[in-house]
Design a protein around this motif. Structure first.
Motif, PDB file in Angstrom:
ATOM      1  N   LEU A  33       0.814  -1.216   0.000  1.00 29.21           N
ATOM      2  CA  LEU A  33       0.000   0.000   0.000  1.00 29.21           C
ATOM      3  C   LEU A  33       0.848   1.266   0.000  1.00 29.21           C
ATOM      4  CD1 LEU A  33      -2.870  -0.926   2.482  1.00 29.21           C
ATOM      5  CD2 LEU A  33      -3.020  -0.621   0.016  1.00 29.21           C
ATOM      6  N   SER A  34       2.067   1.169   0.528  1.00 25.37           N
ATOM      7  CA  SER A  34       2.886   2.378   0.612  1.00 25.37           C
ATOM      8  C   SER A  34       3.267   2.899  -0.778  1.00 25.37           C
ATOM      9  CB  SER A  34       4.135   2.118   1.454  1.00 25.37           C
ATOM     10  OG  SER A  34       4.940   1.161   0.815  1.00 25.37           O
ATOM     11  N   PHE A  35       3.050   2.098  -1.809  1.00 20.41           N
ATOM     12  CA  PHE A  35       3.320   2.567  -3.170  1.00 20.41           C
ATOM     13  C   PHE A  35       2.059   3.068  -3.864  1.00 20.41           C
ATOM     14  CE2 PHE A  35       6.837  -0.367  -2.373  1.00 20.41           C
ATOM     15  CZ  PHE A  35       7.905   0.440  -2.729  1.00 20.41           C
ATOM     16  N   TYR A  36       0.937   3.086  -3.129  1.00 22.00           N
ATOM     17  CA  TYR A  36      -0.335   3.427  -3.764  1.00 22.00           C
ATOM     18  C   TYR A  36      -1.008   4.630  -3.118  1.00 22.00           C
ATOM     19  CZ  TYR A  36      -0.426  -0.826  -6.550  1.00 22.00           C
ATOM     20  OH  TYR A  36      -0.145  -1.801  -7.453  1.00 22.00           O
ATOM     21  N   ASP A  37      -1.891   5.224  -3.894  1.00 29.25           N
ATOM     22  CA  ASP A  37      -2.818   6.205  -3.361  1.00 29.25           C
ATOM     23  C   ASP A  37      -4.164   5.495  -3.260  1.00 29.25           C
ATOM     24  OD1 ASP A  37      -4.223   8.465  -2.664  1.00 29.25           O
ATOM     25  OD2 ASP A  37      -4.505   9.113  -4.739  1.00 29.25           O
ATOM     26  N   TRP A  38      -4.597   5.227  -2.053  1.00 29.01           N
ATOM     27  CA  TRP A  38      -5.842   4.475  -1.875  1.00 29.01           C
ATOM     28  C   TRP A  38      -6.542   5.005  -0.643  1.00 29.01           C
ATOM     29  CZ3 TRP A  38      -6.738  -0.916   0.544  1.00 29.01           C
ATOM     30  CH2 TRP A  38      -8.004  -1.395   0.179  1.00 29.01           C
ATOM     31  N   ASN A  39      -7.812   5.355  -0.818  1.00 32.73           N
ATOM     32  CA  ASN A  39      -8.525   5.930   0.309  1.00 32.73           C
ATOM     33  C   ASN A  39      -9.422   4.912   0.996  1.00 32.73           C
ATOM     34  OD1 ASN A  39      -7.310   8.369   0.158  1.00 32.73           O
ATOM     35  ND2 ASN A  39      -8.951   9.346  -1.030  1.00 32.73           N
ATOM     36  N   PHE A  40      -9.589   5.104   2.261  1.00 27.76           N
ATOM     37  CA  PHE A  40     -10.465   4.309   3.104  1.00 27.76           C
ATOM     38  C   PHE A  40     -11.861   4.235   2.483  1.00 27.76           C
ATOM     39  CE2 PHE A  40     -12.665   3.854   7.328  1.00 27.76           C
ATOM     40  CZ  PHE A  40     -12.128   2.620   7.591  1.00 27.76           C
ATOM     41  N   GLY A  41     -12.388   3.029   2.297  1.00 29.48           N
ATOM     42  CA  GLY A  41     -13.744   2.896   1.774  1.00 29.48           C
ATOM     43  C   GLY A  41     -13.807   2.683   0.270  1.00 29.48           C
ATOM     44  N   GLN A  42     -12.690   2.952  -0.431  1.00 25.66           N
ATOM     45  CA  GLN A  42     -12.689   2.724  -1.877  1.00 25.66           C
ATOM     46  C   GLN A  42     -12.455   1.250  -2.183  1.00 25.66           C
ATOM     47  OE1 GLN A  42      -9.517   5.231  -3.249  1.00 25.66           O
ATOM     48  NE2 GLN A  42     -10.942   6.759  -4.050  1.00 25.66           N
ATOM     49  N   PRO A  43     -12.989   0.780  -3.317  1.00 23.60           N
ATOM     50  CA  PRO A  43     -12.607  -0.576  -3.736  1.00 23.60           C
ATOM     51  C   PRO A  43     -11.144  -0.564  -4.178  1.00 23.60           C
ATOM     52  CG  PRO A  43     -13.949   0.475  -5.408  1.00 23.60           C
ATOM     53  CD  PRO A  43     -13.946   1.401  -4.233  1.00 23.60           C
ATOM     54  N   TRP A  44     -10.517  -1.718  -4.148  1.00 29.12           N
ATOM     55  CA  TRP A  44      -9.096  -1.798  -4.482  1.00 29.12           C
ATOM     56  C   TRP A  44      -8.842  -1.352  -5.921  1.00 29.12           C
ATOM     57  CZ3 TRP A  44      -4.528  -1.216  -3.032  1.00 29.12           C
ATOM     58  CH2 TRP A  44      -3.436  -1.811  -3.673  1.00 29.12           C
ATOM     59  N   SER A  45      -9.867  -1.528  -6.789  1.00 26.30           N
ATOM     60  CA  SER A  45      -9.685  -1.135  -8.192  1.00 26.30           C
ATOM     61  C   SER A  45      -9.485   0.372  -8.338  1.00 26.30           C
ATOM     62  CB  SER A  45     -10.898  -1.576  -9.018  1.00 26.30           C
ATOM     63  OG  SER A  45     -12.074  -1.070  -8.430  1.00 26.30           O
ATOM     64  N   ALA A  46      -9.881   1.145  -7.320  1.00 23.14           N
ATOM     65  CA  ALA A  46      -9.708   2.599  -7.405  1.00 23.14           C
ATOM     66  C   ALA A  46      -8.319   3.045  -6.984  1.00 23.14           C
ATOM     67  CB  ALA A  46     -10.752   3.296  -6.535  1.00 23.14           C
ATOM     68  N   ALA A  47      -7.486   2.088  -6.486  1.00 24.90           N
ATOM     69  CA  ALA A  47      -6.149   2.460  -6.019  1.00 24.90           C
ATOM     70  C   ALA A  47      -5.276   2.894  -7.197  1.00 24.90           C
ATOM     71  CB  ALA A  47      -5.517   1.282  -5.295  1.00 24.90           C
ATOM     72  N   ARG A  48      -4.422   3.897  -6.943  1.00 21.21           N
ATOM     73  CA  ARG A  48      -3.572   4.420  -7.997  1.00 21.21           C
ATOM     74  C   ARG A  48      -2.110   4.224  -7.606  1.00 21.21           C
ATOM     75  NH1 ARG A  48      -2.124   9.707  -9.322  1.00 21.21           N
ATOM     76  NH2 ARG A  48      -2.928  10.365  -7.299  1.00 21.21           N
ATOM     77  N   PHE A  49      -1.319   3.625  -8.503  1.00 22.53           N
ATOM     78  CA  PHE A  49       0.092   3.390  -8.202  1.00 22.53           C
ATOM     79  C   PHE A  49       0.855   4.713  -8.220  1.00 22.53           C
ATOM     80  CE2 PHE A  49       4.491   2.256  -9.274  1.00 22.53           C
ATOM     81  CZ  PHE A  49       4.742   1.341  -8.265  1.00 22.53           C
ATOM     82  N   LEU A  50       1.647   4.951  -7.184  1.00 25.38           N
ATOM     83  CA  LEU A  50       2.330   6.235  -7.052  1.00 25.38           C
ATOM     84  C   LEU A  50       3.846   6.128  -7.159  1.00 25.38           C
ATOM     85  CD1 LEU A  50       0.634   8.104  -4.066  1.00 25.38           C
ATOM     86  CD2 LEU A  50       0.385   8.570  -6.496  1.00 25.38           C
ATOM     87  N   GLY A  51       4.365   4.895  -7.163  1.00 24.61           N
ATOM     88  CA  GLY A  51       5.815   4.787  -7.089  1.00 24.61           C
ATOM     89  C   GLY A  51       6.294   5.196  -5.706  1.00 24.61           C
ATOM     90  N   ARG A  52       7.384   5.998  -5.678  1.00 24.19           N
ATOM     91  CA  ARG A  52       7.920   6.321  -4.361  1.00 24.19           C
ATOM     92  C   ARG A  52       7.405   7.648  -3.802  1.00 24.19           C
ATOM     93  NH1 ARG A  52      13.430   8.818  -5.836  1.00 24.19           N
ATOM     94  NH2 ARG A  52      12.997   9.358  -7.966  1.00 24.19           N
ATOM     95  N   ALA A  53       6.334   8.165  -4.377  1.00 22.83           N
ATOM     96  CA  ALA A  53       5.831   9.483  -3.952  1.00 22.83           C
ATOM     97  C   ALA A  53       5.515   9.521  -2.456  1.00 22.83           C
ATOM     98  CB  ALA A  53       4.593   9.851  -4.757  1.00 22.83           C
ATOM     99  N   ASN A  54       4.906   8.427  -1.939  1.00 26.17           N
ATOM    100  CA  ASN A  54       4.577   8.404  -0.509  1.00 26.17           C
ATOM    101  C   ASN A  54       5.824   8.514   0.359  1.00 26.17           C
ATOM    102  OD1 ASN A  54       1.801   8.320  -0.532  1.00 26.17           O
ATOM    103  ND2 ASN A  54       1.736   6.082  -0.797  1.00 26.17           N
ATOM    104  N   PHE A  55       6.925   7.903  -0.117  1.00 27.54           N
ATOM    105  CA  PHE A  55       8.157   7.939   0.683  1.00 27.54           C
ATOM    106  C   PHE A  55       8.770   9.325   0.651  1.00 27.54           C
ATOM    107  CE2 PHE A  55       7.493   3.505  -0.178  1.00 27.54           C
ATOM    108  CZ  PHE A  55       7.792   2.915   1.037  1.00 27.54           C
ATOM    109  N   GLU A  56       8.717   9.966  -0.541  1.00 23.84           N
ATOM    110  CA  GLU A  56       9.223  11.341  -0.629  1.00 23.84           C
ATOM    111  C   GLU A  56       8.420  12.261   0.280  1.00 23.84           C
ATOM    112  OE1 GLU A  56       9.087  11.940  -4.819  1.00 23.84           O
ATOM    113  OE2 GLU A  56      10.982  10.847  -5.132  1.00 23.84           O
ATOM    114  N   ARG A  57       7.111  12.033   0.281  1.00 19.86           N
ATOM    115  CA  ARG A  57       6.249  12.838   1.150  1.00 19.86           C
ATOM    116  C   ARG A  57       6.606  12.590   2.627  1.00 19.86           C
ATOM    117  NH1 ARG A  57      -0.206  11.923   1.447  1.00 19.86           N
ATOM    118  NH2 ARG A  57      -0.599  13.190   3.303  1.00 19.86           N
TER     119      ARG A  57
END
Lengths: 303, 308
Positions: A33-57
């Motif tokens: 999950l740390s590589f994705y943008d995924w919100n609570f309550g969304q289906p997994w299909s709505a997850a968006r791959f972010l690469g290392r953006a979460n780590f940079e943040r």
């Protein structure tokens, strides 16, 4: 015992299945999950791959670094006070007295109480308007005017940023000092009597015995108690959650609370997992250190 | 003899230093009061009327009433939540003892490749906090529909299994996590206990034709009462007291008591009386355990630190 290759795993399978499902899968999820943008309550299909953006943040996020600093401040005072009080009390009360079992039973109690209940009770005791602590402080301050200037008056314990931190430190010290106390007491009572005797015969007084004989011999036990408290400081969440919710402002927002709020208030599960990973790494490092000092499986066999 | 004199002097010294017995007892009493006071205040508050609680002057003498207890039972779902807590607490304790006992037996008595790896990994990941588990699984739970649903009407594998046992998916999930969190400690605690049992007993049983499962259940488990007791106390304590995972994973039918207690903090103020009543009832089982098994608890705490 000689057995076939499969037999050991028949016995291990249930425990391993539970450990994998209950601990390793969540850790794997954290990495994923740390590589994705995924919100609570969304289906997994709505997850968006972010690469290392979460780590940079993560590395440039003042919220995370501030909460890490708060954790260090909280942890420093909690661990220092608990170690000092716990070791001090164990040294003073080392000698067996009549009724020792009774007192030990009472000292164990804070350890057994649900953290959430500890938080709720301290919130009640420290309540600014109706709290018992404020009532008695005011009474003492009014009786002895000199003391009033020293702080014996009503305080907004949980409403003032620095006092809120003091409050959660007090509740933690109340609950966990007995833990250090009992570990050290067990250690003291396990010290070899002939060594103590020899030190005494060599002319060591109480202070010298304590500083130069007992504490050095307890070094490992003291280190273990210290590390276990440090690990628990990073895990601590429940008491703070019910006492202050991290407030006022962000005065008591420790790292685990930032993790919790990112997931359930900001609903940002991807980034929350990145923070979860940071917390897990910190805890694994401390667990490794603990394992190096005291491996429960060492010198039992060839693990 | 010099040694005998020294020994006698040392014995006198042990008796005399560093404090007198009176100051020792005085400090013990003060410490005991500090340890008990918050719990006592909680209990006293749970027996007070609202007016009494809201008065600025705390009174130690008052007419006790059971109103708060009555309210939480009749106007709130205390009983279902108590049952949920008990099922989750006792269920995870039972599963932990059984699976940890089997695993400890394999680790203590058999050699096989991967044995060291399994043991070490278990010990390294045992400190993962509940908050991390909650955050990293909740998204999938919701996505798969194992969240806030009516019990019995539902969904995928975990809950289908749960329905057969009259359990909800969320309760099974909590039992899974509480068991996983407790397994590492229990495994190596029981490992130590099994190591103390003479192997000859097992060999004799095998010679008599017992298989390994019979050896474990008929020979070893009956000898491990003390180990099981320590392990059960610590597992039950975690499962009964845990708040964060329970807060996130249970629904309005399956809440555990700690979650219920925290709900009395509301936007329009805190219902102290009812909250303290729930708090008192939560604290009773661990308190009873402490009274009957203080020795085992201290043993467990010490074992966690000092090699057990």
């Amino acid at each position: 015992m000689r057995t076939s290759r499969i037999v050991p795993f028949l016995f291990l399978a249930p425990a391993l299945a539970i450990l994998v499902l209950g601990l390793l899968v969540p850790l794997y999820n954290a990495v994923l999950l740390s590589f994705y943008d995924w919100n609570f309550g969304q289906p997994w299909s709505a997850a968006r791959f972010l690469g290392r953006a979460n780590f940079e943040r993560l590395f440039s996020d003042p919220t995370v670094w501030n909460s890490l600093r708060t954790t260090f401040v909280f942890g420093f005072w909690v661990v220092a006070l608990e170690m000092l009080l716990g070791v001090g009390l164990a040294l003073l009360l080392e000698k067996a007295v009549r009724g020792a079992t009774f007192f030990r039973t009472i000292f164990v109690m804070p350890l057994m109480i649900a953290p959430v209940v500890v938080g709720l009770v301290w919130r009640y005791l420290l309540d600014a308007r109706n709290g018992i602590v404020n009532y008695y402080l005011t009474q003492i301050g009014q009786a002895v005017p000199f003391l009033e200037n020293l702080g014996f008056k009503s305080h907004a314990w949980l409403g003032d940023p620095s006092l809120a931190l003091v409050s959660i430190i007090v509740s933690d010290v109340w609950q966990w000092t007995p833990f250090v106390f009992m570990i050290v007491l067990a250690g003291l009572q396990g010290l070899p009597g002939d060594v103590m005797e020899a030190a005494y015969i060599d002319g060591a007084n109480w202070w010298r015995m304590t500083w130069h004989v007992k504490l050095p011999m307890l070094r490992n036990i003291l280190l273990i108690a210290l590390l276990m408290r440090v690990i628990d400081v990073f895990r601590a969440l429940e008491v703070i959650y019910v006492m202050t919710g991290g407030g006022p402002g962000s005065a008591t927002r420790v790292l685990s609370l930032t993790l919790f709020q990112t997931a359930f208030t900001s609903r940002d599960l991807g980034y929350a997992s990145t923070i979860a990973l940071l917390l897990s790494v910190i805890l694994v490092v401390f667990s490794l250190a603990l394992l190096l000092i005291s491996n429960p499986l060492k010198d039992r066999s060839d693990f | 003899m010099a040694t005998a004199q020294n020994r006698a002097a040392y014995a006198r010294h042990r008796r005399r230093l560093p404090w007198g017995d009176i100051s020792r007892y005085a400090s013990l009493v003060v410490l005991a009061l500090i340890a008990l006071a918050p719990v006592f205040v909680m209990f006293a508050t749970s027996l007070k009327e609202l007016v009494e609680i809201q008065s600025r002057v705390p009174r130690w003498l008052f007419m006790p009433t059971l109103t708060n207890y009555e309210t939480i039972i009749t106007q709130y779902r205390f009983i279902p939540y108590l049952i949920s807590s008990a099922v989750i607490g006792l269920g995870s304790t039972a599963i932990t003892l059984l699976t940890a006992g089997m695993a400890a037996f394999a680790l203590a008595r058999m050699r096989f490749p991967g044995r060291g790896l399994i043991a070490q990994t278990t010990l390294i990941i045992r400190m993962i906090p509940p908050a991390v588990l909650a955050v990293t699984v909740i998204g999938f739970w919701i996505a798969w529909g194992i969240g806030d649903l009516v019990p019995g009407i539902s969904f995928t594998l975990p809950s289908g299994l749960g329905r057969g046992l009259f359990l909800d998916g969320s309760q099974l999930g909590l039992m899974l996590f509480y068991t996983a969190l407790n397994l590492p400690f229990s495994i190596w605690l029981l490992f130590g206990f099994i190591r103390q049992i003479p192997v000859e007993l097992e060999e004799a049983a095998i010679v008599d034709g017992a298989n390994l499962f019979q050896v474990l259940f008929r020979v070893i488990f009956p000898l491990m009462g003390a180990g099981f007791a320590v392990s059960a106390i610590f597992t039950f304590r975690i499962a009964w007291n845990e708040f964060i995972l329970a807060l996130m994973l249970t629904n309005r039918f399956t809440k555990t008591l700690p979650v219920f207690a925290a709900e009395f903090i509301r936007d329009d103020g805190v219902q102290w009386g009812q909250m303290m009543a729930v708090g008192t009832l939560i604290v009773i089982p661990p308190m009873l355990l402490t009274f009957f098994a203080a020795k085992q608890i201290i043993q467990g705490v010490a074992a966690g630190a000092v090699k057990g």
